[in-house]
Design an enzyme around this catalytic site. Sequence first.
Site, PDB file in Angstrom:
ATOM      1  CG  HIS A 119     -32.033  -1.195  -3.903  1.00 26.20           C
ATOM      2  ND1 HIS A 119     -30.664  -1.112  -3.940  1.00 26.20           N
ATOM      3  CD2 HIS A 119     -32.478   0.042  -3.565  1.00 26.20           C
ATOM      4  CE1 HIS A 119     -30.290   0.127  -3.633  1.00 26.20           C
ATOM      5  NE2 HIS A 119     -31.375   0.846  -3.404  1.00 26.20           N
ATOM      6  CG  ASP A 196     -32.136  -6.057  -0.061  1.00 27.70           C
ATOM      7  OD1 ASP A 196     -31.959  -5.609   1.091  1.00 27.70           O
ATOM      8  OD2 ASP A 196     -32.228  -5.329  -1.067  1.00 27.70           O
ATOM      9  CD  GLN A 199     -36.967   0.122   1.854  1.00 26.37           C
ATOM     10  OE1 GLN A 199     -37.791   0.505   2.680  1.00 26.37           O
ATOM     11  NE2 GLN A 199     -36.066   0.933   1.340  1.00 26.37           N
ATOM     12  CE  LYS A 222     -32.282   1.631   2.668  1.00 24.71           C
ATOM     13  NZ  LYS A 222     -32.887   2.668   1.848  1.00 24.71           N
ATOM     14  CB  CYS A 358     -31.345   2.217  -6.400  1.00 22.15           C
ATOM     15  SG  CYS A 358     -30.478   3.707  -5.957  1.00 22.15           S
TER      16      CYS A 358
HETATM   17  N1  PMP Z   1     -32.131  -2.835  -0.751  1.00 25.97           N
HETATM   18  C1  PMP Z   1     -33.218  -2.052  -0.710  1.00 25.97           C
HETATM   19  C2  PMP Z   1     -34.558  -2.660  -0.955  1.00 25.97           C
HETATM   20  C3  PMP Z   1     -33.082  -0.688  -0.424  1.00 25.97           C
HETATM   21  O1  PMP Z   1     -34.160   0.085  -0.388  1.00 25.97           O
HETATM   22  C4  PMP Z   1     -31.789  -0.172  -0.198  1.00 25.97           C
HETATM   23  C5  PMP Z   1     -31.582   1.307   0.111  1.00 25.97           C
HETATM   24  N2  PMP Z   1     -32.293   2.167  -0.718  1.00 25.97           N
HETATM   25  C6  PMP Z   1     -30.696  -1.042  -0.237  1.00 25.97           C
HETATM   26  C7  PMP Z   1     -30.902  -2.371  -0.513  1.00 25.97           C
HETATM   27  C8  PMP Z   1     -29.302  -0.571  -0.010  1.00 25.97           C
HETATM   28  O2  PMP Z   1     -29.122  -0.108   1.279  1.00 25.97           O
HETATM   29  P1  PMP Z   1     -27.797   0.741   1.641  1.00 25.97           P
HETATM   30  O3  PMP Z   1     -27.740   1.835   0.616  1.00 25.97           O
HETATM   31  O4  PMP Z   1     -28.059   1.239   3.013  1.00 25.97           O
HETATM   32  O5  PMP Z   1     -26.647  -0.186   1.554  1.00 25.97           O
END
Ligand code: PMP
Length: 402
Positions: A119, A196, A199, A222, A358
């Site tokens: 991401h 990270d 998810q 999440k 993203c």
């Molecule tokens: N990493 C992954 C794999 C995600 O799916 C997301 C959120 N779409 C993020 C990081 C970022 O999370 P946040 O926008 O809550 O900071």
Amino acid sequence: MHNFYPANFRAQFPALQDAGVYLDSAATTLKPQCLIDATSTFYSLSAGTVHRSHYASAQELTARYEQARTQVARWINATDPHSIVWTRGATEAINLVAQSWLEPLLHAGDEIVVSEAEHHANFVPWLMLAQRHNARLIKLPLGSDKLPDLSLLPQLLNGKTRLLALGQMSNVTGGRPSLKLAIELAHQVGAKVMIDGAQGIVHARTDVQALDIDFYAFSGHKFYGPTGLGVLYAKPELLEVMSPWHGGGKMLTQVDFKGFTIKPPPWRFEAGTPNVAGVIGLSATLDWLANIDMEAAERWSCELADTAEEQLAVLPGFRSFRASNASLLSFELAGLHHHDVVTLLAESGVALRAGQHCAQPLMQALGVSGTLRASFAPYNTLQDVEALVRALRLAIDLLEES
Ligand code: PMP
């Protein structure tokens, strides 16, 4: 006693009464009643904030705020609650590591290995650093199983590698690489690893000690938790050498016109009045989740994704980007634009996400401009899958007519 009964689990989510068919839990999960109650009680009845005032309600809030840190530490099996830093989200947690840990160490020619499945949150902070310091961003490519190809790591890692950035679970393919193997290989060359968990946290219990994780980030929203709250876990010795990145109240012990002395971690990274409501909400979520059989819940989500994939496979032009055993299903329908399809699905009351998620480097690796993504949570039902299939058939008919 852990249990998982889909109908009981579903009953905890009031938004499901109005949300139609919600298949976008990878963007954000719905909020359980316990979180809503805890947050509402906080706003209705609590007076004061944390770490500042001496009257009883403020003291009580401070105790709950710090106790929630211990709860998160236990959840991921961290030895020390002080290795848990509250942030605004996973994105902020990763940026904190980039700016406070890696940036002061990074020299021209150093290398940062980043998987192609990341991401942007676990990609752009490293790219920014590499650009600022003439370091090299090295791609860990995707393998044919839609997971980062860890067999390439021995070739990519070397004495110049400072960091490996890897997602616990892709928000596009749902693939979960072997963290243990990746971390072992990175540690063999002296590199640290940023996982990270945005998810991954909701799909499997994570043990930062067993995996020997250096840095781990996730977001409350999440994980059946509040928006605007995230967590950075870092090994205590790494946090200890990191300087604060935000200056302000409560991150220092003394300040005058000549300088200041900083607090120990984690408080040195928490300048300003924190998200007390969020922390109290996440604490309530964790209390509730502690009694849920998360493995059974995950099996149910995957079963729903299996059923959806099986039923959608017969649709014209269907192509799946789902890694095996994933609870989410990214796909395309050749010849139809994902945004057209998702707009028609919305009209049928089915909430899905479409686009690049993203994850533009991953889109390039998959050779697509975007995908549709149905992400399942344990509160979803077989009726949701049927509604998705029905709505997709209708969308295809309408788009093929036009
Ligand atoms: N990493 C992954 C794999 C995600 O799916 C997301 C959120 N779409 C993020 C990081 C970022 O999370 P946040 O926008 O809550 O900071």
